[in-house]
Design a protein around this motif. Sequence first.
Motif, short mmCIF file in Angstrom:
data_model
loop_
_atom_site.label_atom_id
_atom_site.label_comp_id
_atom_site.label_asym_id
_atom_site.label_seq_id
_atom_site.Cartn_x
_atom_site.Cartn_y
_atom_site.Cartn_z
N ASP A 1 -38.72 -11.97 -19.01
CA ASP A 1 -39.44 -11.04 -19.90
C ASP A 1 -40.75 -10.56 -19.30
OD1 ASP A 1 -37.42 -11.17 -21.67
OD2 ASP A 1 -38.38 -12.63 -23.00
N SER A 2 -41.45 -11.44 -18.57
CA SER A 2 -42.76 -11.05 -18.08
C SER A 2 -42.78 -10.72 -16.59
CB SER A 2 -43.78 -12.14 -18.39
OG SER A 2 -43.33 -13.37 -17.87
N VAL A 3 -41.64 -10.43 -16.04
CA VAL A 3 -41.58 -10.00 -14.64
C VAL A 3 -40.83 -8.68 -14.59
CG1 VAL A 3 -40.69 -10.57 -12.34
CG2 VAL A 3 -41.62 -12.38 -13.78
N ASN A 4 -41.30 -7.76 -13.78
CA ASN A 4 -40.64 -6.47 -13.59
C ASN A 4 -40.44 -5.74 -14.93
OD1 ASN A 4 -39.51 -4.66 -11.65
ND2 ASN A 4 -37.46 -5.20 -12.38
N ALA A 5 -41.42 -5.87 -15.79
CA ALA A 5 -41.40 -5.25 -17.13
C ALA A 5 -40.15 -5.65 -17.92
CB ALA A 5 -41.49 -3.72 -17.01
N GLY A 6 -39.65 -6.84 -17.66
CA GLY A 6 -38.51 -7.35 -18.42
C GLY A 6 -37.17 -6.80 -17.96
N ARG A 7 -37.20 -5.95 -16.92
CA ARG A 7 -35.95 -5.36 -16.45
C ARG A 7 -35.26 -6.30 -15.45
NH1 ARG A 7 -39.14 -0.51 -16.87
NH2 ARG A 7 -39.91 -0.76 -14.74
N LYS A 8 -33.93 -6.19 -15.38
CA LYS A 8 -33.16 -6.99 -14.42
C LYS A 8 -33.51 -6.56 -13.00
CE LYS A 8 -28.83 -8.02 -16.81
NZ LYS A 8 -27.38 -7.77 -16.80
N TYR A 9 -33.46 -7.50 -12.09
CA TYR A 9 -33.65 -7.16 -10.68
C TYR A 9 -32.82 -8.10 -9.81
CZ TYR A 9 -36.96 -11.08 -10.67
OH TYR A 9 -37.53 -12.31 -10.79
#
Lengths: 804, 282
Positions: A646-654
């Motif tokens: 949730d708090s990494v990469n604006a919560g987007r999958k990577y």
Amino acid sequence: MIFIGLKNFSIASSLKRSKSFCNYLIFIFSALPSVAFSQSFTVSGYIREKGSGEMLGGVSVGTEQEKTSSNNYGFYTFQIPAGKRSVVYFQAAGFVADSLVVLGDKDVAYNIELLVVEKIGLVEISVRKSTIADKAEMSKIDIPVQQIKDIPALLGEKDVLKVIQLLPGVQKGGEGQSGIYVRGGGPDQNLIILDEATVYNANHLFGFFSLFNGDALRSVELVKGGFPARYGGRLSSVIEMNMKEGNLNKYSGEFGIGLISSRGLIEGPIKKNKSSFMISGRRTYADILAQPLIMAATNGSNAGYYFYDLNAKANYILSDKDKIYISGYFGRDKFYFADKQNGQSLKTNFGWGNRTLTTRWNHQFNKRTFANLSAIYSHYDLNIEVNLKERNSPEFLLKYQSVIDDYGLKYDIDWSPNNKHKVRYGLSAINHQFQPSATVLKLGPNSPVNRKSEIIQTYESGIYIEDQIKYGRWNLYPGIRISHYHVEGKNWVKPETRFSAGYQIRKDLAIKTSAATMWQYIHLLSNTGLGLPTDLWIPATPKVGPMKSEQVALGIAKDYNKGFSVSLEGYYKVLSDIITYKEGASFILQNDFFDPSVPVNKKAWESQVTAGKGWSKGMELFVQKKVGRLSGWVGYTLSWTELQFDSVNAGRKYYAKYDRRHDVSIVGIYKLSKNLTVSATWVYGSGNAITLPQAIVPVNGMYPQSYPQVWDVWGSGGNRTLDFGARNSFRMEPYHRLDIGMQFSRDKRRGRETIEISCYNAYNRANPFFYYGGSSPDFNSRVLKKVTLFPIIPTVTYSFKFSK
Amino acid sequence: MVCMVGVGLMISSCETDATVDPPAFVRKPVVVSYISPKDSLVKVQVAYTEPYFGPYEPQTKFEKSARVSLLDLTDGDSVVLQWRAQDSVYAVDSFSYKIQNAHRYRLLVVMPNGEQIKSVSTVPPAMKSNDWKVNSWSFKGDTNQFGEQVYRWNINLENEGAAPGFYYQPMFSFLEGVYFYEGRTWADPGFSLQKQGNEPLQFIDRGTSWSMMGSGGGSGLVEDLYLLAWVYDQPYQDYFRSQFSDDGNPFAEPTLLHSNLEGNALGVFCAYDFAELLIPLK
């Protein structure tokens, strides 16, 4: 061929002799299939290697119709029909098959010795029956130790983990690194066990070499899915290694001289056919050889690096039914620097090491029941020490230490009520003692400031039962493990279901499936993802809970003539509650760590991490040939690994750093003659996913009053900040490399010598190790630079095997 | 031995550098604006990102031909901001267009190519002087490991009037007459609190003041607390955290730069306010 006479056997009479509670339990378990017992007899015993007397696990035992296999301690048990003559075959890759004819009129206790193919000068044997299609397990690979020795290696240092990296579904972290990533899992998600003891940091020299000295190993097995219930505590794989037991009959040994290290092994009987020992050691000597040069070049400074490891094992056969083993591993890496001049003295040490100690007691309760009790100790520590003394100045002393101690007990029982069932059950308990960071700082006369953090005590236990069931064409392998974890007053009790099934379409063709749930109660915090010793092992806590994985797999396995086997597997894995550092966080923890007025926060890392999910899916093709002049394998993996926090990469999958779309490995070992072996490996992997600054974002003069300016970390220039884009959105160049090797062996009067010439990175590919932003030669622009570690490296090693 | 040393030297010289193709660069507009009732100018910067890799471009590329407007969504008042060359921003002075507490504003930037970038932000309500109080505090002289005089302090500050949805952060110094001792005098988004439920915000802090600032002597008998209390909205907090979360640590995990702009742009449109208070220490 051996013929054995008759002897009556009954469960009731066996029970009368049994006084212990354990035997009572066994009787309860035995009660159900007792009807079957009355119509059959049992052949049981131990399988050893001829000559050395080493116990052989995984040997296939059975008739044309039914099969079982020996356990890790070489014990087997097999039922034959009453009143019928049966031929029981014993076969394993690399050994000459043997057989036993039994008349079916009594129970038979029979210990057998199998001869290594090499020892009778054969280079190829016909394997009477294949093994891959008729097993329920999937995603499990046995690696013959001899193949590990035959495969060319960096600087000639034979390395188990690097061979495992060549298997499908397993990826390496970076150039030369031993860290492994299995089906999308991180390096902390692999349970690496050496004689039942967990090894936390399996690397020497920052991961360029692994701890495991191939000379000392008897067996290596990788499980990457469809986990049997006896394993627990990690999400992604189990790498189980067992040390040699030592030759029971005669003294023998081996020593080798390599470019960076020398090694030696000696084994033999303590009391012939009763007790044996094995000691194996290895040490690098660059520090000793280079010391005069370093001292000359640095005007008296002393600097160096070395690692050593020592494996030792002893066993004692107490009786036909009892055997005890004691084994241990002791290894350490150390960098040191010392300088003394002009009244100033500086000493720096940086070291890490593992110690394990395992004591085991094997007991055979009866012909169908075998038990093992293990007491296990495992230790890992990292130490950093800096000491500076100057005339007229206060002494500066910094000591940093991170320690894990494990104390465990494990009890496993193998019980084969009949040929259709092979039941294993048991329990384990471990006390983990974590001291993630302890620091002593001395800055002046009023010091030292002792910043020893408290030990975090955790308790992990498990109870399991699993059964290998043969039902018509089906091979079923159900199991369940209940794991329990306790830390700081909080308890987790988690059921972990395990299931594998294989359906034999034909004798040599099977489809397989598996499903497994795993829980892991320990985390590894890593900024680099390289598996460095500075990575911090931390326990699950009430705030940062345990991780979970759920994996399903589907596959097909086919055996061909001449020892070829092919398997194709697809898998899908979901990881839950995995952790990573938050954006901006690092392993450098509290800013005020050295301020004695601030209490030590023994769990400062808790605020630096965030929990999320991961998904991995892929397909693995594995074509293997274990025996014959030509052996080796071709592995191909197509995979995707994505993460979401949730708090990494604006919560987007990577994509994970180690997401690798294509991974290919080709391993070939060809025995041209008894004395000449050539080998080659070629690997290819899509580039790792990394995060790079992509743009400079001008924010000139746009800060409100009182706020600081942007710290110019990447040299972006003041009043600017950086846009890194989406996490891991840049791909490094693909990795590929060819290694070749040639082994010349010849018999000498007292043994056999081998000279190996090998070449790492034979076509000198400049593979990327890491990328960084640097300046162009004219300093007018910023360029992306790739650092390559190893060019073509030729190596010569010498080894000598002797026996008395 | 010569062979071994040779191999050692070879390995140690293995590491080589080579230049490779960098990530493809796509230029994006950057819009940054903080609005506050305390500012004399309402400013909006419109510029472009510059490639990180490639020739150094010391000069920021500002966009001077955009149309920048602000609309007060609370009372409907709007304004078009004019290019102000000396600051390289679009601006309007606070006499012409007053930013008001608790009002909601919309920023609209129309780029020369017609691309629209917009965002909305709410100005925090004004802080009252009695919102803040000191629950407990201590301030004691001590000697550090170098034998120097230091002052160890701890404090428990409380804010009762915090508005939901906004972040509050105190910065403070201890005063002894005309002298002051540094307390928390730096901005730290990690020290900010957002109101949850009905409980007042509690700021518990401790630290060491290494020396007294100002000329002459001080006795360590502090009398007042100088408080600079900040309040800002969620986009402000997210944007600042994304810039400063690594605290200058080169080993830190990379941070995705937060943006609350609609459209293919980076930056932020956010609002803040602050109040200066002097609280007697009893």
